[in-house]
Write an enzyme that holds these catalytic residues in place. Structure first.
Site, PDB file in Angstrom:
ATOM      1  N   CYS A  96       2.255   6.670  -2.379  1.00  0.00           N
ATOM      2  CA  CYS A  96       1.092   6.840  -3.250  1.00  0.00           C
ATOM      3  C   CYS A  96       1.525   7.404  -4.593  1.00  0.00           C
ATOM      4  O   CYS A  96       2.241   8.414  -4.656  1.00  0.00           O
ATOM      5  CB  CYS A  96       0.107   7.777  -2.557  1.00  0.00           C
ATOM      6  SG  CYS A  96      -1.156   8.473  -3.622  1.00  0.00           S
ATOM      7  N   GLU A  97       1.107   6.767  -5.670  1.00  0.00           N
ATOM      8  CA  GLU A  97       1.516   7.236  -6.994  1.00  0.00           C
ATOM      9  C   GLU A  97       0.802   8.513  -7.418  1.00  0.00           C
ATOM     10  O   GLU A  97       1.191   9.143  -8.399  1.00  0.00           O
ATOM     11  CB  GLU A  97       1.294   6.146  -8.039  1.00  0.00           C
ATOM     12  CG  GLU A  97      -0.144   5.796  -8.310  1.00  0.00           C
ATOM     13  CD  GLU A  97      -0.277   4.715  -9.376  1.00  0.00           C
ATOM     14  OE1 GLU A  97      -1.274   4.749 -10.113  1.00  0.00           O
ATOM     15  OE2 GLU A  97       0.600   3.834  -9.465  1.00  0.00           O
ATOM     16  N   HIS A  98      -0.228   8.903  -6.689  1.00  0.00           N
ATOM     17  CA  HIS A  98      -0.956  10.119  -7.031  1.00  0.00           C
ATOM     18  C   HIS A  98      -0.345  11.367  -6.384  1.00  0.00           C
ATOM     19  O   HIS A  98      -0.365  12.447  -6.971  1.00  0.00           O
ATOM     20  CB  HIS A  98      -2.422   9.999  -6.613  1.00  0.00           C
ATOM     21  CG  HIS A  98      -3.125   8.854  -7.262  1.00  0.00           C
ATOM     22  ND1 HIS A  98      -3.979   8.003  -6.586  1.00  0.00           N
ATOM     23  CD2 HIS A  98      -3.069   8.381  -8.531  1.00  0.00           C
ATOM     24  CE1 HIS A  98      -4.428   7.075  -7.410  1.00  0.00           C
ATOM     25  NE2 HIS A  98      -3.890   7.284  -8.601  1.00  0.00           N
ATOM     26  N   HIS A  99       0.166  11.224  -5.150  1.00  0.00           N
ATOM     27  CA  HIS A  99       0.681  12.386  -4.436  1.00  0.00           C
ATOM     28  C   HIS A  99       2.123  12.199  -3.953  1.00  0.00           C
ATOM     29  O   HIS A  99       2.704  13.119  -3.392  1.00  0.00           O
ATOM     30  CB  HIS A  99      -0.201  12.701  -3.219  1.00  0.00           C
ATOM     31  CG  HIS A  99      -1.644  12.860  -3.558  1.00  0.00           C
ATOM     32  ND1 HIS A  99      -2.578  11.855  -3.388  1.00  0.00           N
ATOM     33  CD2 HIS A  99      -2.324  13.911  -4.101  1.00  0.00           C
ATOM     34  CE1 HIS A  99      -3.762  12.273  -3.790  1.00  0.00           C
ATOM     35  NE2 HIS A  99      -3.643  13.512  -4.220  1.00  0.00           N
ATOM     36  N   GLN A 137      -2.525   0.877  -3.444  1.00  0.00           N
ATOM     37  CA  GLN A 137      -2.578  -0.322  -2.609  1.00  0.00           C
ATOM     38  C   GLN A 137      -3.216  -1.481  -3.360  1.00  0.00           C
ATOM     39  O   GLN A 137      -2.799  -2.639  -3.221  1.00  0.00           O
ATOM     40  CB  GLN A 137      -3.344  -0.030  -1.321  1.00  0.00           C
ATOM     41  CG  GLN A 137      -3.355  -1.206  -0.341  1.00  0.00           C
ATOM     42  CD  GLN A 137      -3.998  -0.843   0.971  1.00  0.00           C
ATOM     43  OE1 GLN A 137      -3.965   0.313   1.397  1.00  0.00           O
ATOM     44  NE2 GLN A 137      -4.601  -1.810   1.631  1.00  0.00           N
ATOM     45  N   HIS A 165      -2.956   5.650   4.543  1.00  0.00           N
ATOM     46  CA  HIS A 165      -2.484   6.488   3.450  1.00  0.00           C
ATOM     47  C   HIS A 165      -2.330   7.920   3.957  1.00  0.00           C
ATOM     48  O   HIS A 165      -3.322   8.577   4.285  1.00  0.00           O
ATOM     49  CB  HIS A 165      -3.472   6.438   2.276  1.00  0.00           C
ATOM     50  CG  HIS A 165      -3.547   5.097   1.621  1.00  0.00           C
ATOM     51  ND1 HIS A 165      -3.187   4.901   0.304  1.00  0.00           N
ATOM     52  CD2 HIS A 165      -3.927   3.888   2.093  1.00  0.00           C
ATOM     53  CE1 HIS A 165      -3.353   3.622  -0.007  1.00  0.00           C
ATOM     54  NE2 HIS A 165      -3.795   2.989   1.071  1.00  0.00           N
ATOM     55  N   CYS A 167      -1.664  10.486   2.369  1.00  0.00           N
ATOM     56  CA  CYS A 167      -2.285  11.483   1.499  1.00  0.00           C
ATOM     57  C   CYS A 167      -3.680  11.851   2.012  1.00  0.00           C
ATOM     58  O   CYS A 167      -4.187  12.934   1.726  1.00  0.00           O
ATOM     59  CB  CYS A 167      -2.360  10.992   0.050  1.00  0.00           C
ATOM     60  SG  CYS A 167      -3.287   9.470  -0.187  1.00  0.00           S
TER      61      CYS A 167
END
Length: 207
Positions: A96-99, A137, A165, A167
């Site tokens: 995940c590019e956020h976490h 995704q 996910h 996250c």
């Protein structure tokens, strides 16, 4: 310092960012270990920065691979075959590019040939290339479909991703076992409801 900093394309493939040295990467891991509250000098963590940097080279190796080059070789001798080609249940692992927490799932990729076909392993490799980047995704789904359409120019492309996910499972709402499904349809699969239903029923029938 600048002379040893390499560059590699970002996830869009149309720009470049500076890549730090291995030493800089390892130093950053040491900082994170201290920030988490542990001592990077203790026995169990002494080699961790080097191990993390080495593992990142593999986990995010997709930045240094070109999907177009992988798909470049196609085959025209198909014996008149012009129906759907579907590769189902392609395992992938992304982040995940956020976490920067893992995304674990399966990809299903189908296309309708227009005179040329791909080697089946090429489809799996393209999924792997885009998975080995920091991702959402939704974006990964679109990237896989666009890469196949750009190179092969088939009558239609369909990409379906199913993934969990971590996250969501490990932090925040901590929802375990939930699956996210994303789709991208091009050409006939986007325009013809019957063809779209056919590919989806073929995917789910084997799920």
């Amino acid at each position: 310092m600048d002379a040893i900093i390499k560059k590699f394309p970002d996830s869009r493939g149309d720009a470049a960012v500076e890549r730090p040295t291995r030493e800089q990467a390892e130093a950053a891991v040491e900082v994170l270990i201290r920030w988490a509250g542990d001592d990077p000098a203790r026995e169990g963590l002494r080699e961790t920065p080097a191990r993390v940097a080495k593992s990142y080279e593999e986990l995010f190796g997709g930045y240094r691979m070109d999907a177009g080059a992988v798909l470049g070789r196609t085959f025209e001798e198909v014996g008149g075959y012009d129906d759907m080609v579907l590769l189902r249940d392609i395992d992938f692992h992304s982040h995940c590019e956020h976490h920067m927490v893992p995304i674990i799932g399966k990809a299903h990729v189908a296309y309708l040939p227009s005179g040329r076909v791909l080697g089946l392993s090429k489809i799996s490799r393209v999924v792997d290339i885009f998975a080995r980047r920091l991702q959402t995704q939704e974006k990964m789904t679109v990237q896989i479909a666009a890469a196949i359409e750009d190179v092969l120019r088939p009558r239609g492309v369909a990409v379906v991703l199913e993934a969990e996910h971590l996250c969501m499972a490990m932090r925040g709402v901590r929802t375990k076992g939930s699956t996210t499904v994303t789709t991208s349809f091009h050409g006939v699969f986007a325009d013809d409801r019957e063809e779209r239903d056919r590919v989806l029923s073929t995917i789910w029938r084997g799920a």
